[in-house]
Design an enzyme around this catalytic site. Structure first.
Site, PDB file in Angstrom:
ATOM      1  N   ASP A 106      24.185   5.639 -11.409  1.00  0.00           N
ATOM      2  CA  ASP A 106      24.327   7.065 -11.697  1.00  0.00           C
ATOM      3  C   ASP A 106      23.050   7.803 -11.308  1.00  0.00           C
ATOM      4  O   ASP A 106      21.955   7.219 -11.358  1.00  0.00           O
ATOM      5  CB  ASP A 106      24.599   7.287 -13.181  1.00  0.00           C
ATOM      6  CG  ASP A 106      26.007   6.857 -13.586  1.00  0.00           C
ATOM      7  OD1 ASP A 106      26.899   6.916 -12.733  1.00  0.00           O
ATOM      8  OD2 ASP A 106      26.200   6.476 -14.754  1.00  0.00           O
ATOM      9  N   TYR A 164      20.094  -4.584 -17.500  1.00  0.00           N
ATOM     10  CA  TYR A 164      19.609  -3.223 -17.697  1.00  0.00           C
ATOM     11  C   TYR A 164      18.746  -3.129 -18.954  1.00  0.00           C
ATOM     12  O   TYR A 164      18.929  -3.900 -19.913  1.00  0.00           O
ATOM     13  CB  TYR A 164      20.778  -2.252 -17.910  1.00  0.00           C
ATOM     14  CG  TYR A 164      21.721  -2.067 -16.770  1.00  0.00           C
ATOM     15  CD1 TYR A 164      21.534  -1.066 -15.824  1.00  0.00           C
ATOM     16  CD2 TYR A 164      22.861  -2.871 -16.648  1.00  0.00           C
ATOM     17  CE1 TYR A 164      22.434  -0.872 -14.794  1.00  0.00           C
ATOM     18  CE2 TYR A 164      23.760  -2.681 -15.614  1.00  0.00           C
ATOM     19  CZ  TYR A 164      23.542  -1.679 -14.684  1.00  0.00           C
ATOM     20  OH  TYR A 164      24.440  -1.494 -13.663  1.00  0.00           O
ATOM     21  N   ASP A 168      26.954  10.561 -21.429  1.00  0.00           N
ATOM     22  CA  ASP A 168      25.503  10.489 -21.290  1.00  0.00           C
ATOM     23  C   ASP A 168      24.889  11.845 -21.610  1.00  0.00           C
ATOM     24  O   ASP A 168      25.603  12.827 -21.879  1.00  0.00           O
ATOM     25  CB  ASP A 168      25.083   9.990 -19.906  1.00  0.00           C
ATOM     26  CG  ASP A 168      25.521  10.919 -18.780  1.00  0.00           C
ATOM     27  OD1 ASP A 168      25.392  12.143 -18.927  1.00  0.00           O
ATOM     28  OD2 ASP A 168      25.985  10.427 -17.737  1.00  0.00           O
ATOM     29  N   ARG A 175      27.757   3.551 -19.723  1.00  0.00           N
ATOM     30  CA  ARG A 175      28.067   4.755 -20.485  1.00  0.00           C
ATOM     31  C   ARG A 175      29.258   4.519 -21.421  1.00  0.00           C
ATOM     32  O   ARG A 175      29.261   4.963 -22.576  1.00  0.00           O
ATOM     33  CB  ARG A 175      28.358   5.921 -19.539  1.00  0.00           C
ATOM     34  CG  ARG A 175      27.113   6.487 -18.873  1.00  0.00           C
ATOM     35  CD  ARG A 175      27.443   7.646 -17.957  1.00  0.00           C
ATOM     36  NE  ARG A 175      28.112   7.208 -16.748  1.00  0.00           N
ATOM     37  CZ  ARG A 175      29.115   7.872 -16.153  1.00  0.00           C
ATOM     38  NH1 ARG A 175      29.563   8.993 -16.686  1.00  0.00           N
ATOM     39  NH2 ARG A 175      29.647   7.425 -15.037  1.00  0.00           N
TER      40      ARG A 175
END
Length: 308
Positions: free
Chosen positions: A39, A67, A81, A174
């Site tokens: 993203d 992550y 988000d 997300r």
């Protein structure tokens, strides 16, 4: 310029496609593509396939990911988000602890059903979901199975939670954060996200766009990972030079022959990726084939890509 994979440390604010465009202009290459979208607000590992390296993009997309990120409790947005439109604000439970959050995280470890966010590149009837969302159309894509290998709550500084997650391909962070918020009853959105690993590629191998601009072509070539090395995360068996030549000229390979090689060369019989590499005794890449679901079956294996 060499063919292969260049790992970029993607900056915040740029789409993955824009990063690829910048790399193409800098390196003056005609063919390039990324191996897994990030993203725009996310940062970190973005593998960029160069030249003939674009032929292995399908394999890079399959790898597991790692992550680190931050989520904010007590908030819900339409994008899941911090960049989205606020839909709701809720009180975060006063007695909520890091241990309580970890217990909820643990519920998501394993194979789970997950629906992509409305604002995502996932496609429905050939169109990305974000296009429907921008037109004000509410559509839902059926959930799919994804795998969460580990999900760790690192720090809780209300309303923010720092976390680390290891997951398989196709996982939307997300959506994961949104679902955590629903479980906790107060909502949650993703605030920061940094990808540390994508398949075999790590943040330690990455170069920033700023560093790329300062380097000469020769210096940049030192960062390009050759195609054969980029696929080392796929299990491999060795075939003789004679058989390698026949495979490169289109000879089919029986499942029974693959089963014997797997057994004799002690290759994992249930790898996390659905492929197997064939190498010559000198280590040259011959082909990537589809790993047979049943090594006792009759017939021939499917060659996904043969390398000359």
């Amino acid at each position: 310029m060499k063919d292969g994979v260049l790992v970029i440390d993607k900056p915040e604010g740029l789409s993955s496609t824009k990063v690829v465009e910048k790399v193409k202009r800098k390196l003056k290459v005609r063919k390039a593509g990324h191996g897994g979208t990030l993203d725009p607000f996310a940062t970190g590992v973005l593998p960029v396939c160069l030249g003939k390296g674009t032929k292995i993009a399908q394999f890079i997309l399959e790898g597991d990911k790692e992550y680190e990120g931050t989520l904010e409790l007590g908030l819900e947005t339409d994008t899941y988000d911090i960049t989205g439109e606020v839909l709701a604000r809720r009180e975060v439970p006063e007695n909520l602890s890091l241990e309580d959050i970890q217990k909820v995280f643990d519920e998501f470890v394993g194979v789970i059903e997950q629906a992509p966010p409305a604002y995502s590149a996932a496609k429905l009837h050939g169109r990305p979901l974000y296009k429907y969302a921008r037109e004000g159309l509410k559509v839902e894509k059926p959930p799919k199975k994804v795998e969460i290998l580990a999900f760790e709550a690192l720090k809780f500084d209300p309303p923010y939670v720092e976390f680390r997650v290891y997951c398989g391909k196709g996982t939307y962070l997300r959506s994961l954060v949104h679902d955590v918020g629903q479980k906790l009853g107060c909502g949650a959105v993703l605030v920061k996200l940094r990808r540390l690993r994508k398949g075999p590629f790590t943040i330690e191998q990455a170069v920033t766009l700023e560093e790329l601009e300062k380097k000469s072509p020769d210096e940049i070539e030192d960062y390009i990972i050759p195609i054969s090395k980029a696929l080392e995360f796929i299990p491999a068996v060795t075939v003789g030079d004679e058989l390698a030549a026949k495979i490169r000229h289109g000879r089919p390979l029986a499942i029974s022959a693959v089963a014997n090689m797997v057994r004799l060369q002690k290759v994992p019989q249930r790898p996390r990726v659905p492929w197997l590499r064939l190498l010559t005794p000198a280590g040259d890449l011959v082909a990537v084939l589809e790993y047979p679901e049943d090594l006792h079956a009759s017939g021939y294996v499917k060659m996904v890509r043969v390398f000359s």
